[in-house]
Design a protein around this motif. Sequence first.
Motif, PDB file in Angstrom:
ATOM      1  N   SER A   7       1.178  -9.125  -2.858  1.00  0.00           N
ATOM      2  CA  SER A   7       1.495  -7.705  -2.755  1.00  0.00           C
ATOM      3  C   SER A   7       1.399  -7.267  -1.312  1.00  0.00           C
ATOM      4  CB  SER A   7       0.528  -6.881  -3.597  1.00  0.00           C
ATOM      5  OG  SER A   7       0.647  -7.211  -4.950  1.00  0.00           O
ATOM      6  N   TYR A   8       2.162  -6.222  -0.980  1.00  0.00           N
ATOM      7  CA  TYR A   8       2.126  -5.649   0.359  1.00  0.00           C
ATOM      8  C   TYR A   8       2.200  -4.134   0.224  1.00  0.00           C
ATOM      9  CZ  TYR A   8       3.336  -4.605   5.198  1.00  0.00           C
ATOM     10  OH  TYR A   8       3.334  -4.110   6.475  1.00  0.00           O
ATOM     11  N   TYR A   9       1.349  -3.448   0.968  1.00  0.00           N
ATOM     12  CA  TYR A   9       1.287  -1.986   0.936  1.00  0.00           C
ATOM     13  C   TYR A   9       1.480  -1.472   2.347  1.00  0.00           C
ATOM     14  CZ  TYR A   9      -0.790   2.665   0.688  1.00  0.00           C
ATOM     15  OH  TYR A   9      -1.019   4.021   0.790  1.00  0.00           O
ATOM     16  N   LEU A  24       4.885  -3.203  -2.615  1.00  0.00           N
ATOM     17  CA  LEU A  24       5.793  -4.204  -3.168  1.00  0.00           C
ATOM     18  C   LEU A  24       4.991  -5.394  -3.672  1.00  0.00           C
ATOM     19  CD1 LEU A  24       8.458  -4.228  -0.318  1.00  0.00           C
ATOM     20  CD2 LEU A  24       8.628  -3.065  -2.500  1.00  0.00           C
ATOM     21  N   THR A  25       5.415  -5.949  -4.786  1.00  0.00           N
ATOM     22  CA  THR A  25       4.776  -7.124  -5.369  1.00  0.00           C
ATOM     23  C   THR A  25       5.849  -8.159  -5.659  1.00  0.00           C
ATOM     24  OG1 THR A  25       3.080  -5.737  -6.379  1.00  0.00           O
ATOM     25  CG2 THR A  25       3.335  -7.944  -7.276  1.00  0.00           C
ATOM     26  N   ALA A  26       5.526  -9.425  -5.422  1.00  0.00           N
ATOM     27  CA  ALA A  26       6.487 -10.496  -5.666  1.00  0.00           C
ATOM     28  C   ALA A  26       5.792 -11.690  -6.295  1.00  0.00           C
ATOM     29  CB  ALA A  26       7.150 -10.925  -4.354  1.00  0.00           C
ATOM     30  N   ALA A  37       7.092 -15.543   2.142  1.00  0.00           N
ATOM     31  CA  ALA A  37       7.245 -14.485   1.142  1.00  0.00           C
ATOM     32  C   ALA A  37       6.654 -13.176   1.651  1.00  0.00           C
ATOM     33  CB  ALA A  37       6.569 -14.903  -0.161  1.00  0.00           C
ATOM     34  N   MET A  38       5.518 -13.247   2.351  1.00  0.00           N
ATOM     35  CA  MET A  38       4.899 -12.039   2.889  1.00  0.00           C
ATOM     36  C   MET A  38       5.796 -11.416   3.955  1.00  0.00           C
ATOM     37  SD  MET A  38       2.456  -9.910   2.536  1.00  0.00           S
ATOM     38  CE  MET A  38       1.305 -10.779   1.515  1.00  0.00           C
ATOM     39  N   ASP A  39       6.415 -12.246   4.792  1.00  0.00           N
ATOM     40  CA  ASP A  39       7.347 -11.734   5.797  1.00  0.00           C
ATOM     41  C   ASP A  39       8.509 -10.996   5.130  1.00  0.00           C
ATOM     42  OD1 ASP A  39       5.871 -12.674   7.927  1.00  0.00           O
ATOM     43  OD2 ASP A  39       7.088 -14.483   8.201  1.00  0.00           O
ATOM     44  N   LYS A  40       8.992 -11.531   4.011  1.00  0.00           N
ATOM     45  CA  LYS A  40      10.085 -10.876   3.294  1.00  0.00           C
ATOM     46  C   LYS A  40       9.640  -9.525   2.735  1.00  0.00           C
ATOM     47  CE  LYS A  40      12.256 -15.207   1.931  1.00  0.00           C
ATOM     48  NZ  LYS A  40      12.502 -16.128   0.810  1.00  0.00           N
ATOM     49  N   ARG A  46       9.540  -2.185   5.430  1.00  0.00           N
ATOM     50  CA  ARG A  46       9.979  -1.483   6.633  1.00  0.00           C
ATOM     51  C   ARG A  46      11.385  -0.920   6.443  1.00  0.00           C
ATOM     52  NH1 ARG A  46       6.538  -2.915  11.110  1.00  0.00           N
ATOM     53  NH2 ARG A  46       8.112  -2.186  12.573  1.00  0.00           N
ATOM     54  N   GLU A  47      12.263  -1.679   5.790  1.00  0.00           N
ATOM     55  CA  GLU A  47      13.615  -1.197   5.502  1.00  0.00           C
ATOM     56  C   GLU A  47      13.555   0.065   4.642  1.00  0.00           C
ATOM     57  OE1 GLU A  47      17.137  -2.316   5.861  1.00  0.00           O
ATOM     58  OE2 GLU A  47      16.127  -3.011   7.662  1.00  0.00           O
ATOM     59  N   ALA A  48      12.744   0.027   3.605  1.00  0.00           N
ATOM     60  CA  ALA A  48      12.650   1.153   2.677  1.00  0.00           C
ATOM     61  C   ALA A  48      12.099   2.408   3.354  1.00  0.00           C
ATOM     62  CB  ALA A  48      11.772   0.773   1.485  1.00  0.00           C
ATOM     63  N   LEU A  49      11.206   2.221   4.319  1.00  0.00           N
ATOM     64  CA  LEU A  49      10.601   3.361   5.018  1.00  0.00           C
ATOM     65  C   LEU A  49      11.309   3.699   6.331  1.00  0.00           C
ATOM     66  CD1 LEU A  49       6.828   2.520   4.461  1.00  0.00           C
ATOM     67  CD2 LEU A  49       8.187   4.269   3.299  1.00  0.00           C
TER      68      LEU A  49
END
Length: 71
Positions: A7-9, A24-26, A37-40, A46-49
């Motif tokens: 997950s990344y917040y 995001l969770t993958a 995967a974390m880089d993705k 960043r794209e979404a924000l």
Amino acid sequence: MKITTISYYRKKNLGNYETEDISLTAELDENELVADAMDKLKYEAREALFIPHPISPSAEPKLTNFDEKPF
């Protein structure tokens, strides 16, 4: 230990005491590296924000001949 989900917040300060958050969770593929995967996930957040990327995957240099002149 086998990592199967990451997950990344990310929080973006919008100014005027406002923020926007994204989480995001993958699930990792069988042979996928956690760092890749974390880089993705970071890239997608960043794209979404709408946060500029230090280096986007599409901006990676593609040098085939170091003797070529750019112009």
